[in-house]
Design an enzyme around this catalytic site. Structure first.
Site, PDB file in Angstrom:
ATOM      1  N   TYR A   5       1.005  -1.351   0.052  1.00 54.63           N
ATOM      2  CA  TYR A   5      -0.179  -0.309   0.129  1.00 54.63           C
ATOM      3  C   TYR A   5       1.067   1.044  -0.188  1.00 54.63           C
ATOM      4  CZ  TYR A   5      -3.301   3.754   1.929  1.00 54.63           C
ATOM      5  OH  TYR A   5      -4.426   4.745   1.984  1.00 54.63           O
ATOM      6  N   LYS A  11       1.144   4.459  -2.714  1.00 53.21           N
ATOM      7  CA  LYS A  11       0.895   5.410  -2.968  1.00 53.21           C
ATOM      8  C   LYS A  11       2.057   6.694  -2.654  1.00 53.21           C
ATOM      9  CE  LYS A  11      -3.865   5.086  -1.030  1.00 53.21           C
ATOM     10  NZ  LYS A  11      -5.286   5.760  -2.072  1.00 53.21           N
TER      11      LYS A  11
HETATM   12  P1  NAI Z   1     -13.465   3.019   1.712  1.00 50.93           P
HETATM   13  O1  NAI Z   1     -13.199   1.906   1.558  1.00 50.93           O
HETATM   14  O2  NAI Z   1     -14.543   3.338   2.418  1.00 50.93           O
HETATM   15  O3  NAI Z   1     -13.373   3.031  -0.125  1.00 50.93           O
HETATM   16  C1  NAI Z   1     -12.821   2.395  -0.517  1.00 50.93           C
HETATM   17  C2  NAI Z   1     -13.610   2.700  -1.977  1.00 50.93           C
HETATM   18  O4  NAI Z   1     -12.420   2.097  -3.203  1.00 50.93           O
HETATM   19  C3  NAI Z   1     -14.801   1.434  -1.322  1.00 50.93           C
HETATM   20  O5  NAI Z   1     -16.007   1.598  -1.900  1.00 50.93           O
HETATM   21  C4  NAI Z   1     -14.588   0.523  -2.269  1.00 50.93           C
HETATM   22  O6  NAI Z   1     -15.617  -0.631  -2.735  1.00 50.93           O
HETATM   23  C5  NAI Z   1     -13.824   0.917  -3.510  1.00 50.93           C
HETATM   24  N1  NAI Z   1     -12.973   0.198  -4.140  1.00 50.93           N
HETATM   25  C6  NAI Z   1     -11.913  -0.471  -4.108  1.00 50.93           C
HETATM   26  N2  NAI Z   1     -11.037  -1.309  -5.474  1.00 50.93           N
HETATM   27  C7  NAI Z   1     -11.801  -0.371  -6.352  1.00 50.93           C
HETATM   28  C8  NAI Z   1     -11.625  -0.606  -7.990  1.00 50.93           C
HETATM   29  N3  NAI Z   1     -10.649  -1.701  -8.300  1.00 50.93           N
HETATM   30  N4  NAI Z   1     -12.116   0.034  -8.461  1.00 50.93           N
HETATM   31  C9  NAI Z   1     -13.540   0.726  -8.067  1.00 50.93           C
HETATM   32  N5  NAI Z   1     -13.475   1.194  -6.702  1.00 50.93           N
HETATM   33  C10 NAI Z   1     -13.099   0.094  -5.812  1.00 50.93           C
HETATM   34  O7  NAI Z   1     -11.828   3.744   2.652  1.00 50.93           O
HETATM   35  P2  NAI Z   1     -11.289   5.248   2.294  1.00 50.93           P
HETATM   36  O8  NAI Z   1     -11.066   5.428   3.723  1.00 50.93           O
HETATM   37  O9  NAI Z   1     -13.196   6.295   2.053  1.00 50.93           O
HETATM   38  O10 NAI Z   1     -10.325   4.973   1.314  1.00 50.93           O
HETATM   39  C11 NAI Z   1     -10.718   6.134   0.187  1.00 50.93           C
HETATM   40  C12 NAI Z   1      -8.585   6.520  -0.383  1.00 50.93           C
HETATM   41  O11 NAI Z   1      -8.425   6.655   0.537  1.00 50.93           O
HETATM   42  C13 NAI Z   1      -7.802   5.284  -1.008  1.00 50.93           C
HETATM   43  O12 NAI Z   1      -7.397   5.560  -2.112  1.00 50.93           O
HETATM   44  C14 NAI Z   1      -7.298   5.264   0.745  1.00 50.93           C
HETATM   45  O13 NAI Z   1      -5.989   4.251   0.683  1.00 50.93           O
HETATM   46  C15 NAI Z   1      -6.789   6.359   1.362  1.00 50.93           C
HETATM   47  N6  NAI Z   1      -6.474   7.133   2.207  1.00 50.93           N
HETATM   48  C16 NAI Z   1      -7.607   7.150   3.421  1.00 50.93           C
HETATM   49  C17 NAI Z   1      -7.046   6.733   4.702  1.00 50.93           C
HETATM   50  C18 NAI Z   1      -7.801   6.958   5.699  1.00 50.93           C
HETATM   51  O14 NAI Z   1      -7.756   8.045   6.876  1.00 50.93           O
HETATM   52  N7  NAI Z   1      -9.241   6.521   5.386  1.00 50.93           N
HETATM   53  C19 NAI Z   1      -5.844   7.373   4.696  1.00 50.93           C
HETATM   54  C20 NAI Z   1      -5.068   7.630   3.658  1.00 50.93           C
HETATM   55  C21 NAI Z   1      -5.750   7.544   2.378  1.00 50.93           C
END
Ligand code: NAI
Length: 297
Positions: free
Chosen positions: A165, A169
């Site tokens: 990851y 990133k």
């Molecule tokens: P989340 O799991 O709630 O949302 C991620 C979404 O991406 C999910 O709805 C999932 O179904 C979708 N997804 C997964 N694989 C996919 C694909 N192949 N094509 C299209 N959609 C896909 O997690 P969150 O926290 O909202 O994450 C959003 C972004 O923010 C991610 O890139 C995550 O790595 C990043 N991030 C989040 C942090 C946090 O504190 N929540 C910290 C740093 C980065």
């Protein structure tokens, strides 16, 4: 000034949950027509359902906004292109791409399979590239675009158990650095978000009190600003979480120059503290600037 997105078409990937949902709701509430992309599935990318994207589209419509769902994965060039096609078929164009989709497969590196590694890199890094690649000719042709890539403090600073990851990133930051230069003359601004938010990805890591301060809606204003016409900044990394917003940049120490003879290993040993000392440091905006400084130092 009130920022609006009337007549703008936005794609938000992974918008069925967490941060992507909050970004999509905010953009739509200010007039953007939004493609809510999400194939559904669990945090590790297994499974799938239409409910995640459909629900967010329903929420946007209930609030008077305009949105369509798309269920394709970002992690395949053809299906990623279909996300952009959905925007064009539904709304005629695309102006804004928020690359937010993400998955986790955390394991210490010695326990991580190469499949876990490839899968995570594919969704975060290749997925960002595939969707942006499909939108790029449209943005270039219209000489307008706002692109956001989603990085993470995991890649920027390091998290135990996230070699896959964290690597992916930071890869999106390198991707942004090149596209900043290629997009500039076409009025395409590209920036990286480093969010901190309470979502299903992070909920097991923190207490309920901390999670309440970390609502995804507290991150989205940064993303919406980066997607606005008003944003004239490009190629930066922006931390956002709990209402705190801050630009992140890397810097390079003044360093030590051994001139007039070939440097030795002992030169490095004797000078290592000065080589490492960033109290006098420089910031470069292109690789060429850095090379010029190194050569002329
Ligand atoms: P989340 O799991 O709630 O949302 C991620 C979404 O991406 C999910 O709805 C999932 O179904 C979708 N997804 C997964 N694989 C996919 C694909 N192949 N094509 C299209 N959609 C896909 O997690 P969150 O926290 O909202 O994450 C959003 C972004 O923010 C991610 O890139 C995550 O790595 C990043 N991030 C989040 C942090 C946090 O504190 N929540 C910290 C740093 C980065």
């Amino acid at each position: 000034m009130t920022i609006r997105f009337d007549n703008r078409v936005a794609i938000v990937t992974g918008a069925g949950n967490g941060l992507g949902r909050a970004h999509a709701l905010l953009l739509a509430s200010r007039g953007a027509r939004v493609v809510v992309n999400d194939p559904g599935g669990a945090v590790d990318g297994k499974g799938g359902n239409h409910a995640a994207a459909d629900k967010v589209v329903d929420e946007i419509k209930a609030a008077g906004g305009v949105a369509v769902p798309n269920f394709d994965s970002v992690a395949d060039p053809k299906s990623a292109a279909n996300i952009v096609k959905t925007a064009v078929d539904s709304f005629g164009t695309v102006d804004i791409v928020v690359n937010n989709a993400g998955v986790l497969r955390d394991k210490t590196f010695h326990n991580m399979t190469t499949e876990d590694f490839d899968f995570v890199v594919k969704v975060h890094f290749q997925g960002t590239a595939y969707v942006t690649h499909a939108a790029w000719p449209i943005l270039r042709a219209k000489a307008y675009g706002r692109v956001v890539v989603t990085s993470s403090n995991s890649g920027i600073y390091g998290t135990f158990g996230q070699a896959n990851y964290g690597g992916a990133k930071l890869a999106v930051v390198g991707f942004m650095n090149a596209l900043r230069l290629e997009g500039q003359k076409y009025n395409i601004m590209i920036n990286a978000l480093a969010p901190v938010a309470a979502t299903r990805m992070t909920e097991s890591l923190m207490t309920p009190e901390v999670l309440d301060k970390l609502r995804p809606e507290f991150v989205s204003p940064m993303v919406a600003y980066l997607c606005s016409e008003q944003c004239q900044r490009t190629g930066d990394i922006w931390s956002a979480g709990a209402g705190t917003f801050a630009r992140i940049e890397y810097r390079e120490a003044e360093g030590v120059r051994i001139a007039g003879r070939a440097p030795t290993i002992e030169d490095v040993l004797e000078n290592i503290d000065r080589i490492a000392d960033v109290s006098a440091s420089r910031v470069f905006r292109t690789s060429g600037e850095e090379v010029a400084a190194v050569v002329g130092a």
